[in-house]
Scaffold this motif. Structure first.
Motif, short mmCIF file in Angstrom:
data_model
loop_
_atom_site.label_atom_id
_atom_site.label_comp_id
_atom_site.label_asym_id
_atom_site.label_seq_id
_atom_site.Cartn_x
_atom_site.Cartn_y
_atom_site.Cartn_z
N SER A 99 -22.22 14.26 7.52
CA SER A 99 -22.96 15.21 6.63
C SER A 99 -22.66 14.88 5.35
CB SER A 99 -22.84 16.76 7.02
OG SER A 99 -21.40 16.95 6.52
N GLY A 100 -23.44 15.63 4.32
CA GLY A 100 -23.07 15.40 2.82
C GLY A 100 -21.94 16.06 2.51
N THR A 101 -21.71 17.22 2.92
CA THR A 101 -20.59 17.86 2.46
C THR A 101 -19.30 17.02 2.74
OG1 THR A 101 -19.72 20.22 2.15
CG2 THR A 101 -20.21 19.30 4.43
N GLU A 102 -19.35 16.75 3.92
CA GLU A 102 -18.10 15.75 4.47
C GLU A 102 -17.97 14.59 3.65
OE1 GLU A 102 -17.30 15.28 8.87
OE2 GLU A 102 -19.74 15.90 8.66
N SER A 160 -24.57 22.24 -10.07
CA SER A 160 -24.45 20.99 -8.89
C SER A 160 -24.42 21.75 -7.67
CB SER A 160 -23.04 20.12 -9.11
OG SER A 160 -22.00 21.13 -9.01
N PHE A 161 -24.58 21.03 -6.81
CA PHE A 161 -24.38 21.24 -5.43
C PHE A 161 -23.86 20.16 -4.79
CE2 PHE A 161 -25.90 21.52 -0.78
CZ PHE A 161 -25.29 22.98 -0.63
N HIS A 162 -22.70 20.63 -3.99
CA HIS A 162 -22.01 19.26 -3.04
C HIS A 162 -21.74 19.68 -1.80
CE1 HIS A 162 -21.62 17.48 -7.04
NE2 HIS A 162 -20.73 18.44 -7.56
N GLY A 163 -22.43 20.92 -1.06
CA GLY A 163 -22.46 21.21 0.26
C GLY A 163 -21.54 22.50 0.32
N LEU A 177 -19.85 9.67 -8.09
CA LEU A 177 -21.17 10.20 -8.09
C LEU A 177 -21.56 10.83 -6.76
CD1 LEU A 177 -22.92 7.36 -9.84
CD2 LEU A 177 -22.10 9.55 -10.85
N ASP A 178 -22.25 11.81 -6.73
CA ASP A 178 -22.89 12.49 -5.43
C ASP A 178 -24.25 12.08 -5.34
OD1 ASP A 178 -23.58 13.90 -3.26
OD2 ASP A 178 -22.91 15.88 -3.90
N GLU A 179 -24.56 10.88 -4.55
CA GLU A 179 -25.69 10.57 -4.15
C GLU A 179 -26.44 10.94 -2.95
OE1 GLU A 179 -27.60 7.62 -5.84
OE2 GLU A 179 -26.19 6.70 -7.25
N VAL A 180 -25.97 12.10 -2.28
CA VAL A 180 -26.18 12.63 -0.94
C VAL A 180 -27.91 12.55 -1.15
CG1 VAL A 180 -26.05 14.46 0.46
CG2 VAL A 180 -24.05 13.60 -0.34
N GLN A 181 -28.37 13.17 -2.10
CA GLN A 181 -29.81 13.30 -2.19
C GLN A 181 -30.33 12.21 -2.85
OE1 GLN A 181 -32.96 17.16 -3.18
NE2 GLN A 181 -30.81 17.56 -2.54
N THR A 182 -29.82 11.83 -4.04
CA THR A 182 -30.49 10.73 -4.65
C THR A 182 -30.45 9.21 -3.92
OG1 THR A 182 -28.38 10.46 -5.95
CG2 THR A 182 -29.89 11.82 -6.85
N ALA A 239 -25.62 10.50 2.23
CA ALA A 239 -25.86 11.35 3.52
C ALA A 239 -27.47 11.39 3.47
CB ALA A 239 -25.36 12.77 3.87
N LYS A 240 -27.87 12.65 3.87
CA LYS A 240 -29.47 13.12 3.81
C LYS A 240 -30.10 12.03 4.35
CE LYS A 240 -30.01 17.15 1.33
NZ LYS A 240 -28.80 17.53 0.41
N GLY A 241 -30.88 11.06 3.65
CA GLY A 241 -31.47 9.94 4.22
C GLY A 241 -31.02 8.91 5.00
C1 LIG Z 1 -27.39 18.18 0.35
C2 LIG Z 1 -26.68 17.98 -0.54
C3 LIG Z 1 -25.21 17.89 0.05
C4 LIG Z 1 -24.93 18.53 1.34
O1 LIG Z 1 -25.03 17.96 2.25
P1 LIG Z 1 -25.07 18.55 3.92
O2 LIG Z 1 -25.47 17.51 4.86
O3 LIG Z 1 -25.77 19.82 3.86
O4 LIG Z 1 -23.50 18.85 4.08
C5 LIG Z 1 -24.10 17.48 -0.82
N1 LIG Z 1 -24.62 17.02 -2.22
C6 LIG Z 1 -25.65 16.88 -2.49
C7 LIG Z 1 -26.23 16.33 -3.81
C8 LIG Z 1 -27.00 17.16 -1.66
O5 LIG Z 1 -27.97 17.31 -2.07
#
Ligand SMILES: *Cc1c(COP(=O)(O)O)cnc(C)c1O
Length: 391
Positions: A94-97, A127-130, A212-217, A241-243
């Protein structure tokens, strides 16, 4: 009452199947999917290459363990390394992990270098990181922390986009700077290229890591494999993560040489992370994203979407305050007197799925395989819905 823990409210819509950019609900009604499970289904629904890879792998092996070699993981890691700044990759689910892993790497790196007191990370507002305790502690969003105190120590927050504030927050205990190149959940807030360049310079000046948190980008969302590739700089750590799995849960934390070296055997682990199923999915997604012309298509479609949203903003100038984003991660900020959530509901009723974000923003995050005709349809629905709103 539903047996599901009520953390998601009580949504009424359920989908039965999907094809390309479309989802079909249990009554067979078609929806244009510009939500993509929140930037997850990068290849749309039912992509034949991804489906085939998953089916094929499921018929062989679902899972064993990182106690053994996993060839698909080796391959995926090498391909990410070949296409980025990274020299190694840790896989999770997952992203948070993936962010959690990056936080551990930042601490471990300095500890290993003889400075265990350097364990604090500078993060930014919005910001959002999980949703784990560490990532909530990093993002410091009031609405997510309520009732879950105490948070973890070790995070110092500064306003997003302000370099002076970052510099002022640096102490002898600072280990890293953590930012999203474009804040997704926070409302499609875009870090200028200059901001990223200066963060890199500042990190180098003080011996900090840039994370850099690129979970979404990431994974092509902005038209590059990772958004940092629009700039001149490279991070030390990057979460993804995500994509990444195209809908199969996969996360990854990428690290450069010096950070990778600190993560010796036993320092981190995951039961499921990088298992054969996850890697079959991730490799299949990457096959498509790395195809000649694929990212160019994302850039082209991003330009079409942006132009259409700008036309909508000009026409509905009292309702749309701003259009912003990068590639196919686009958002419109609505004026105060219109609630983004109610417009998202209205669009949904008209067959267009979108998703809200902070700052009264509606995100338009279609699958990367979207075509111009789909964007035209989505924009027509947006125009209809906005026209129908009286302010
Ligand atoms: C969605 C997101 C997360 C968290 O991802 P999860 O898979 O829900 O844990 C972390 N960082 C960013 C930038 C996100 O967009």
């Amino acid at each position: 009452m539903s047996a599901i823990m009520p953390t998601y409210g009580s949504p009424s819509l359920a989908f039965e199947r999907g094809h390309g950019v479309y989802l079909y609900d249990t009554d067979g009604k078609q929806y244009l999917d510009f939500c993509t499970g929140i930037a997850v289904t990068a290849l749309g629904h039912n992509h034949p290459h991804l489906v085939h890879a998953i089916q094929d792998q499921a018929g062989k092996l679902l899972h064993y363990s990182n106690l053994y070699q996993i060839p698909g993981q080796e391959r995926m890691a090498q391909r990410l390394v070949d296409n980025t700044f990274a020299s190694s990759v840790f896989f999770c689910n997952s992203g948070t992990e993936s962010v959690e892993c990056g936080i551990k790497i930042a601490r471990r790196y300095h500890s290993d270098a003889g400075s265990p007191e350097r364990n604090r990370i500078i993060t930014t507002t919005g910001s959002f990181h999980g949703r784990t305790l560490a990532t909530l502690s990093a993002a410091k969003q009031e609405k997510h922390m309520t009732g879950f105190l105490p948070m973890l120590d070790g995070f110092d927050q500064v306003p997003f986009g302000n370099l002076n504030e970052v510099r002022a927050a640096i102490t002898d205990e600072t280990a890293a700077i953590l930012v999203e190149p474009v804040q997704g959940e926070g409302g499609i807030n875009y870090a200028s290229e200059d901001y990223l360049n200066r963060l890199r310079e500042t990190a180098d000046e003080y011996g900090l890591l840039l994370f850099l948190d690129e979970v979404q980008t990431g994974m092509g969302r902005t038209g590059k494999l990772f958004a940092y590739q629009w700039s001149e700089i490279e991070p030390d750590i990057l979460s993804s993560a995500k994509g990444l799995g195209g809908g199969f849960p996969v996360g990854a934390c990428l690290a450069n040489d010096k950070c990778s070296a600190a993560m010796v055997a036993g320092t981190h682990g995951s039961t499921f992370g990088g298992n054969p199923m996850a890697m079959a999915a991730a490799n299949a997604v990457l096959d498509v994203i790395l195809q000649e012309g694929f990212l160019g298509h994302v850039i082209d479609m991003g330009a079409v979407l942006r132009k259409g949203l700008e036309i909508a903003a000009a026409k509905h100038s009292e309702k749309i305050i701003e259009v912003r984003g990068l590639g196919l991660l686009m958002g419109i900020e609505l004026s105060e007197d219109i609630l983004n959530g109610s417009v998202v509901k209205e669009l949904e009723a008209q067959g267009l799925l979108t998703v809200g974000a902070g700052n009264n923003v509606i995100r338009f995050i279609p699958p990367l395989i979207v075509e111009e005709s789909h964007i035209t349809d989505a924009l027509a629905t947006l125009d209809d819905v906005l026209t129908g709103i009286n302010v």
